[in-house]
Motif scaffolding. Structure first.
Motif, PDB file in Angstrom:
ATOM      1  N   SER A 278      -4.770   4.452   1.231  1.00 56.38           N
ATOM      2  CA  SER A 278      -4.263   5.556   1.052  1.00 56.38           C
ATOM      3  C   SER A 278      -5.476   6.596   1.009  1.00 56.38           C
ATOM      4  O   SER A 278      -6.453   6.086   0.410  1.00 56.38           O
ATOM      5  CB  SER A 278      -3.733   5.982  -0.509  1.00 56.38           C
ATOM      6  OG  SER A 278      -3.231   7.053  -0.755  1.00 56.38           O
TER       7      SER A 278
ATOM      8  N   TRP B  23       0.790   3.539  -4.618  1.00 48.22           N
ATOM      9  CA  TRP B  23       0.224   4.481  -3.708  1.00 48.22           C
ATOM     10  C   TRP B  23       1.195   4.917  -2.417  1.00 48.22           C
ATOM     11  O   TRP B  23       1.661   4.051  -1.830  1.00 48.22           O
ATOM     12  CB  TRP B  23      -0.986   3.501  -3.008  1.00 48.22           C
ATOM     13  CG  TRP B  23      -2.023   3.193  -3.906  1.00 48.22           C
ATOM     14  CD1 TRP B  23      -2.168   2.014  -4.439  1.00 48.22           C
ATOM     15  CD2 TRP B  23      -3.167   4.162  -4.346  1.00 48.22           C
ATOM     16  NE1 TRP B  23      -3.144   1.871  -5.332  1.00 48.22           N
ATOM     17  CE2 TRP B  23      -3.916   2.972  -5.330  1.00 48.22           C
ATOM     18  CE3 TRP B  23      -3.661   5.335  -4.049  1.00 48.22           C
ATOM     19  CZ2 TRP B  23      -5.078   3.751  -5.873  1.00 48.22           C
ATOM     20  CZ3 TRP B  23      -4.892   5.634  -4.917  1.00 48.22           C
ATOM     21  CH2 TRP B  23      -5.525   4.744  -5.589  1.00 48.22           C
TER      22      TRP B  23
ATOM     23  N   LEU C 166      -0.632   7.477   3.798  1.00 45.03           N
ATOM     24  CA  LEU C 166      -0.766   5.999   4.015  1.00 45.03           C
ATOM     25  C   LEU C 166      -1.305   5.809   5.501  1.00 45.03           C
ATOM     26  O   LEU C 166      -0.802   6.483   6.326  1.00 45.03           O
ATOM     27  CB  LEU C 166       0.325   5.639   3.671  1.00 45.03           C
ATOM     28  CG  LEU C 166       1.044   5.740   2.355  1.00 45.03           C
ATOM     29  CD1 LEU C 166       2.537   5.410   2.205  1.00 45.03           C
ATOM     30  CD2 LEU C 166       0.109   5.086   1.356  1.00 45.03           C
TER      31      LEU C 166
END
Length: 462
Positions: A223, A276, A280
């Motif tokens: 991330s 997360w 991405l």
């Protein structure tokens, strides 16, 4: 030679790349930050305020695999990297190291009545863990024609790279349940700034006549990858509220007085995770077979070029890493810590104690044992000395000092003071520095009855 030691030590300590956490802080109750190791043990101050940023800064380095003296050697007037000692002694195994940084942004606590203590705060954390096959260092140094690879294929199954930067906003509460028993809990809301984690790593490197054939199946999820790879310019504050990168964690603790002078305690901290889901990226290498013909590396002190560039380009081509966006959501666990201790006050203000602790990183568990002595002089000066044994490190002499001048307290805690004078032989080191505003240190008195002096008579003896 000293220049290269200093450079490497600075990179290990200051760089964004972990070890037993600050055991010298445990039960050092003159310093309010001691509650980070066990929320049940109340600080001695009735009120404390940790000023933004300056109230506490912490660095923790742990490398059970090697020290700088293992990989640096002198050649004439120069120094160069030499991985031969490491890969010969640990052939076929992995090497790993961990580094953690923590900066407290704000910390406030106060006693409510006699039996309750409440605290609030926020801190920033940056943690990394690297675990890689040692044989990769042999490959980098000697190249693809090293005869070792003819009979020893390199496994890529143990590659693990875990990075996370986050802010933790916390509230803690401790209570005296009985004269003997205290319990405490701390809740943390976690806001992830940037993170990355190896989801799987499979494959190997095998000899084929005059080259090596790489087979691999690898996926790394991240991330805010651009931030992680931005040359160390990680602006945690600007990323502190990244949408979707959230989590929670808890600290639990208890302390029990067997007698007035003898106490045992136990705690678990950082029990939680971060999910997360923002910005991405996944780095993926699908199952395949690729050829590597890279050469060796020779790093001298006066080299002006980049001796690793050719090897890095060859390895990158062989591994065929593809960047996939949008990537896959993932969850990282915090580095959970466990602690059990016992302490005995043999003279007023003087304690002896022992601590058994363990840190869990991914699937690995790192134990440590600490013995300590500490003294409190008029609630103005706190001194501590401790000795810690951990895997691969048996000479950790630590200490702590806290001085209170009026309402201002300045303190420092370190678990391996020898590292300051012997940087080339350091496998673990941590230090915490800080400043607090304290009130009520003199007004607090322990009114617990002297249980050990009470005699019990049977009615039949009267």
């Amino acid at each position: 030679m000293k220049r290269i030691y200093t450079l490497f030590f600075a990179l290990f300590v200051a760089g964004p790349a972990l070890a037993q956490f600050n055991l010298g802080l445990h039960q050092f109750t003159g310093v309010p930050q001691s509650t980070f190791t066990n929320p049940a043990i109340m600080p001695q101050a009735k009120f404390f305020l940790g000023l933004p940023v300056v109230n506490s800064f912490y660095v923790n380095y742990y490398n059970p695999s090697f020290v700088l003296d293992d990989i640096i050697r002198e050649v004439g007037d120069s120094s160069m990297l030499d991985f031969s000692k490491l890969y010969e002694e640990r052939a076929g195994k992995t090497f790993s190291f961990n580094i953690e940084q923590q900066a407290d942004l704000f910390h406030l606590g106060f006693r409510m009545g006699r039996k309750n203590f409440l605290s609030f705060g926020a801190y920033q954390v940056l943690q990394t863990r690297y675990s890689l096959p040692v044989d990769l260092l042999r490959l980098v140094q000697n190249g693809s024609l090293d005869p070792y690879f003819r009979d020893n294929p390199v496994s890529l199954n143990d590659i693990d790279i875990n990075v996370k930067a986050y802010l933790a906003y916390h509230v803690g509460y401790s209570r005296e349940i009985t004269k003997r028993l205290n319990v405490g809990v701390r809740f943390k809301y976690l806001s992830g700034a940037a993170g990355g984690q190896t989801e799987y790593a499979q494959g190997g490197i095998n000899w084929q006549t005059d080259s090596l054939v790489v087979t691999n199946n690898f996926r790394y999820n991240a991330s805010n990858l651009n931030t992680l790879g931005g040359g160390g310019n990680l602006d945690v504050m600007n990323l502190a509220f990244s949408p979707g990168n959230n989590g929670t964690a808890f600290d639990f603790g208890l302390a029990y007085k067997i007698t007035k002078r003898l106490m045992i305690s136990a705690s678990v901290t950082d029990l939680g995770s971060i999910r997360w889901a923002n910005d991405l990226t996944s780095l993926v290498s699908d199952s395949g077979s690729f050829t590597y013909r890279g050469g060796s590396v020779n790093v001298g002190e006066n080299d002006n070029g980049d001796p690793f560039s050719g090897v890095a380009d060859s390895l990158s081509t062989a591994f065929k890493i593809n960047r996939v966006e949008p990537g896959k959501e993932f969850t990282t666990q915090l580095n959970t810590r466990y602690l059990v201790s016992a302490s005995y006050e043999f003279l007023k203000g003087n304690q002896l104690g022992v601590i058994f602790s363990g840190n869990r990183y991914s699937d690995a568990f790192y134990p440590a044992f600490t013995a300590f002595y500490q003294s409190n002089i008029w609630n103005l000066l706190y001194l501590r000395a401790n000795y810690t044994v951990s895997p691969g490190s048996f000479d950790n002499l630590g200490g702590a000092l806290a001085v209170k001048l009026g309402p201002v307290q300045v303190y420092t805690v370190a678990d391996n003071l020898l590292a300051l004078g012997n940087q080339g032989n350091v496998s673990t080191f941590n230090i915490r520095l800080g400043l607090n505003i304290l009130f009520g240190m003199r007004g607090y008195k322990d009114k617990t009855p002297v249980i050990e002096d009470v005699e019990v008579f049977d009615a039949g003896d009267l």
